[in-house]
Design an enzyme around this catalytic site. Structure first.
Site, short mmCIF file in Angstrom:
data_model
loop_
_atom_site.label_atom_id
_atom_site.label_comp_id
_atom_site.label_asym_id
_atom_site.label_seq_id
_atom_site.Cartn_x
_atom_site.Cartn_y
_atom_site.Cartn_z
N GLU A 1 4.16 -6.67 1.78
CA GLU A 1 4.02 -7.05 0.37
C GLU A 1 3.71 -5.83 -0.51
O GLU A 1 2.58 -5.64 -0.94
CB GLU A 1 2.92 -8.11 0.22
CG GLU A 1 1.66 -7.76 0.95
CD GLU A 1 0.74 -8.93 1.22
OE1 GLU A 1 1.21 -10.09 1.28
OE2 GLU A 1 -0.45 -8.67 1.39
N GLY B 1 0.76 -1.24 0.00
CA GLY B 1 0.00 0.00 0.00
C GLY B 1 0.79 1.28 0.00
O GLY B 1 0.21 2.37 -0.09
N CYS C 1 -13.96 4.62 -27.88
CA CYS C 1 -15.20 5.26 -28.32
C CYS C 1 -16.05 5.72 -27.15
O CYS C 1 -17.20 5.30 -27.02
CB CYS C 1 -15.98 4.31 -29.20
SG CYS C 1 -15.02 3.91 -30.66
N ARG D 1 3.05 -1.47 -5.89
CA ARG D 1 3.26 -0.22 -6.60
C ARG D 1 4.65 0.37 -6.35
O ARG D 1 5.30 0.85 -7.28
CB ARG D 1 2.19 0.79 -6.14
CG ARG D 1 2.16 2.06 -6.93
CD ARG D 1 1.25 3.11 -6.27
NE ARG D 1 0.01 2.57 -5.78
CZ ARG D 1 -1.15 2.58 -6.44
NH1 ARG D 1 -1.23 3.13 -7.64
NH2 ARG D 1 -2.25 2.07 -5.90
N1 LLP Z 1 -1.44 -6.84 -0.54
C1 LLP Z 1 -2.77 -6.91 -0.72
C2 LLP Z 1 -3.55 -7.86 0.06
C3 LLP Z 1 -3.38 -6.08 -1.68
O1 LLP Z 1 -4.70 -6.15 -1.86
C4 LLP Z 1 -2.60 -5.18 -2.43
C5 LLP Z 1 -3.22 -4.31 -3.43
C6 LLP Z 1 -1.23 -5.14 -2.20
C7 LLP Z 1 -0.67 -5.98 -1.24
C8 LLP Z 1 -0.30 -4.24 -2.96
O2 LLP Z 1 -0.61 -2.90 -2.77
P1 LLP Z 1 0.37 -1.78 -3.36
O3 LLP Z 1 1.67 -1.85 -2.60
O4 LLP Z 1 0.56 -2.02 -4.82
O5 LLP Z 1 -0.38 -0.51 -3.11
N2 LLP Z 1 -5.64 -0.76 -8.98
C9 LLP Z 1 -5.36 0.18 -7.92
C10 LLP Z 1 -4.63 -0.47 -6.78
C11 LLP Z 1 -5.33 -1.67 -6.22
C12 LLP Z 1 -4.55 -2.34 -5.12
C13 LLP Z 1 -5.15 -3.64 -4.75
N3 LLP Z 1 -4.46 -4.34 -3.74
C14 LLP Z 1 -4.60 1.36 -8.50
O6 LLP Z 1 -4.31 1.36 -9.69
O7 LLP Z 1 -4.31 2.34 -7.80
#
Ligand code: LLP
Length: 423
Positions: free
Chosen positions: A280, A243, A351, A283
């Site tokens: 984990e 996150g 479109c 991004r």
């Molecule tokens: N762990 C779990 C259980 C998750 O659900 C997620 C992301 C992560 C780790 C990784 O999160 P990150 O470090 O990438 O923020 N499509 C959205 C983001 C959705 C994230 C879903 N879960 C966007 O483009 O901003």
């Protein structure tokens, strides 16, 4: 009026040579001519550096959240750099296994894992299943009773923390589809059931409060709640999810992976946690590693109203602006350090009017049809959330390093579009 693109939004190994952007030693304009547009250009060493930073920052283990960007090359890269991998569907599991990642280094997530997906995960011997619901526990018990090996599990709990981010990507609050709510007593009930079940070995608990979160205090608050909730059960592992946010546009700043880890581990130390503390990120590993390169096809000036600049991709390679109102910068990679005095709306070729990439983009004054236009920080949740809407062909992915570009995902073809069409 905007100045030149801020350097910190470009990949680590970006260089500007006579105005032309080079990524990983490759001239982006030349890559666009050779491989066509749209095109995802990744700096491979940037990806490796972020993986190494994460591995150093979380000595007890850290998984790369593959949903951010997954192909075999990426799975192998993260694994080779010492990360475990978080997969959230049977599809992500299949790609990670196809890349040669050891099953015991996979963490399997998902709020509605099917019996088939769970069977595949148990059969492969994944390292952790992050159990999300009582129904999932029922399924695991059935599968183990039918002869599959009992998995190591973490119980996903919902700490009741509001992350400061878009509501679509908030997951820590009580009202969510994910996990077992602490305040409602569900988390305790789930942990007790998992501990007693002969079909699973309870290793600890997991929480993930949301994505694109900049504020360390939200993470710290969640870590404390997780630590306190889990303490009576003497867990072996606390996984604090992903996150961590990244800057997308000029003026934004975010903590580094190292700073984030220090905050999480510090909070756990203060709570007297003896368990392994893992995380984990997705991004933060991949987002800033890539730029997407488009070609301008149409410039339409509506006097007194606005100028539209249409490029040859759009919501099919980056749905984030439409879904979350996410902002992006734009620049011309052949004159990267040119001032950007002209305000336009950058749109795609789909479109519908909602197909906007950058509602208020600053571009060079002399931007013309045929020019390249790039958006930085597109390495996460662009390719992975891409689609074939309007039967647009999905772009290729290049990994660039030391002047060499290698195609890790090729461009789709019309044959690919028809491959599944058996009518
Ligand atoms: N762990 C779990 C259980 C998750 O659900 C997620 C992301 C992560 C780790 C990784 O999160 P990150 O470090 O990438 O923020 N499509 C959205 C983001 C959705 C994230 C879903 N879960 C966007 O483009 O901003």
């Amino acid at each position: 009026m905007a100045g030149p693109l801020p350097r910190y939004l470009l990949p680590d190994n970006a260089e500007i040579v006579d105005g032309r952007l080079h990524v990983g030693g490759c001239d982006v304009g030349e890559l666009a001519d050779e491989y066509g547009t749209p095109l995802f250009v990744y700096d491979e060493q940037h990806l490796r550096a972020r993986c190494r930073e994460a591995v150093a920052a979380f000595p007890d283990g850290v998984a790369y959240a593959t949903k951010a960007f997954l192909c075999r090359a990426m799975a192998r890269l993260a694994f080779d750099e010492g990360m475990s991998l978080d997969v959230a569907t049977g599809g992500e599991l299949a790609v990670a296994l196809a890349a040669g990642v050891s099953a015991d280094r996979l963490v399997f997530h998902g709020n509605d894992k099917s019996e088939k997906e769970l069977a595949e995960a148990l059969d492969a011997g994944v390292g952790r299943i992050v159990v999300d619901s009582f129904d999932e526990m029922d399924r695991i018990e059935r599968l183990v009773a039918s002869g599959l090996p009992a998995p190591d599990v973490l119980v996903r709990i919902t700490p009741g923390v509001e992350a400061h981010t878009h509501e679509f990507v908030r997951t820590g609050q009580d009202d969510t589809k994910f996990g077992f709510t602490v305040s409602a007593g569900l988390a305790d009930e789930a942990v007790r059931r998992a501990a007693k079940s002969p079909a699973m070995r309870l290793r600890g608990v997991h929480a993930h409060i949301g994505s694109q979160v900049f504020r360390l205090d939200s993470f710290v608050e969640a870590a404390r709640i997780v630590a306190r909730m889990a303490a009576p059960y003497r867990p072996e592992e606390l996984s604090l999810g992903g996150g961590l946010g990244v800057p997308y546009v000029e003026g934004e700043t975010a903590p580094s992976i190292t700073e984030w880890a220090e905050a999480l581990l510090g909070a756990c130390r203060e709570e007297g946690v003896e368990a392994r503390v893992t995380a984990e990120p997705g991004r933060a590993i991949t987002a800033a590693a890539a730029v997407t390169v488009y070609r301008v096809g149409v410039i339409k000036e509506i006097p007194g109203i606005r100028t539209y600049v249409a490029v040859d991709g759009g919501m099919s390679d980056n749905p984030r602006p439409v879904l979350y109102g996410s902002g992006y910068e734009t620049f011309r990679p052949t004159t990267t350090d040119a001032p950007r005095p002209r305000r336009v709306r950058v749109v795609g070729k789909h479109c519908e009017s909602g197909d906007v990439l950058v509602p208020d983009a600053w571009v060079p004054d002399d931007l013309a049809v045929g020019d390249l236009l790039a958006t930085p920080v597109t390495g996460a949740y662009g390719h992975s959330m891409g689609s074939n809407y309007n039967k647009v062909l999905r772009p290729p992915v290049l990994f660039c390093r030391d002047g060499d570009a290698r195609v890790v995902v090729r461009r789709e073809t019309y044959e690919d579009l028809l491959r599944l069409d058996v009518g």
